[in-house]
Enzyme design. Sequence first.
Site, PDB file in Angstrom:
ATOM      1  N   ASN A   1      50.763  94.226  18.329  1.00 37.05           N
ATOM      2  CA  ASN A   1      49.750  95.214  17.965  1.00 37.05           C
ATOM      3  C   ASN A   1      49.748  96.364  18.958  1.00 37.05           C
ATOM      4  O   ASN A   1      50.033  96.191  20.140  1.00 37.05           O
ATOM      5  CB  ASN A   1      48.368  94.557  17.926  1.00 37.05           C
ATOM      6  CG  ASN A   1      48.263  93.509  16.840  1.00 37.05           C
ATOM      7  OD1 ASN A   1      48.840  93.665  15.765  1.00 37.05           O
ATOM      8  ND2 ASN A   1      47.551  92.437  17.108  1.00 37.05           N
TER       9      ASN A   1
ATOM     10  N   GLY B   1      56.473  80.576  20.375  1.00 34.37           N
ATOM     11  CA  GLY B   1      55.043  80.374  20.298  1.00 34.37           C
ATOM     12  C   GLY B   1      54.526  80.521  18.883  1.00 34.37           C
ATOM     13  O   GLY B   1      55.267  80.341  17.906  1.00 34.37           O
TER      14      GLY B   1
ATOM     15  N   LYS C   1      46.916  99.638  11.128  1.00 42.01           N
ATOM     16  CA  LYS C   1      46.527  98.351  11.705  1.00 42.01           C
ATOM     17  C   LYS C   1      45.803  98.561  13.024  1.00 42.01           C
ATOM     18  O   LYS C   1      44.832  97.866  13.329  1.00 42.01           O
ATOM     19  CB  LYS C   1      47.750  97.450  11.896  1.00 42.01           C
ATOM     20  CG  LYS C   1      47.348  96.042  12.330  1.00 42.01           C
ATOM     21  CD  LYS C   1      48.516  95.088  12.439  1.00 42.01           C
ATOM     22  CE  LYS C   1      48.014  93.675  12.780  1.00 42.01           C
ATOM     23  NZ  LYS C   1      49.119  92.720  13.006  1.00 42.01           N
TER      24      LYS C   1
END
Length: 247
Positions: free
Chosen positions: A102, A9, A185
Amino acid sequence: MKILVLGAGALGGYYGARLLQAGVDVTFLVRPKRQDTLQANGIVVKSASGDIQSKVKTVLAEDVDPLYDMVLLTCKAYDLDAAIASIAPAIADNSVILPLLNGLSTYDALDRRFGRHRVVGGIAYIATKLLPNGDIAHLSPFDKLIVGKRDPIQADAARKIFELFSRTGGDRNISERIEAQLWEKWVMICAGAGATCLMRSTIGQIMHTTNGEQLIRALIDECLQVAQKSGFGLDDAAVRSMEGSLL
């Protein structure tokens, strides 16, 4: 190193294609429909950093063998359980997994299934998109990838992974504080996503309101406290960098 990339992807396809371009042995673990597209057209990347069109090796989940030194994991969090089941047959005695997802719960799940010693830290700052025709669009020239060991036993593997990605261009770093950077992050994403979802506006639009900056700073502070209570306090430089991205 022999690399298995879960999926082809936007993110896995992009980095897998860059590794292919650098001469790395890469195989994509895909579903039948995506396999048909890749066999017909190869993997195609449209990027300001250089387009790619390349033939690829693919494998379906039922045909995976433990032949790989590294598995690159780039699924969405809601697909993590299925992804873990798909890659499990690929894990050999010395295999490592590089997640580019994430959040921190990803690592908890991977550690439970495969052992912390197998799961290297990874962070990607990049904007990519899978187009309806199966091509991958790299939406800006920015491309930063950070890898690092989470366990001393991974030091050699992390260095080898860094060296491979260093052949692909972009901003490539190896870190001695990867878990703190994963939290950095997380704080940035949670504060930014929290603000934009609550206000249903972009960061720029929020900042132009009377109390917009106050709201975003409050969200940053709350997320920083979560990181600190989890044992990963962010230093001043990291906080300033994050604030510079959001404010």
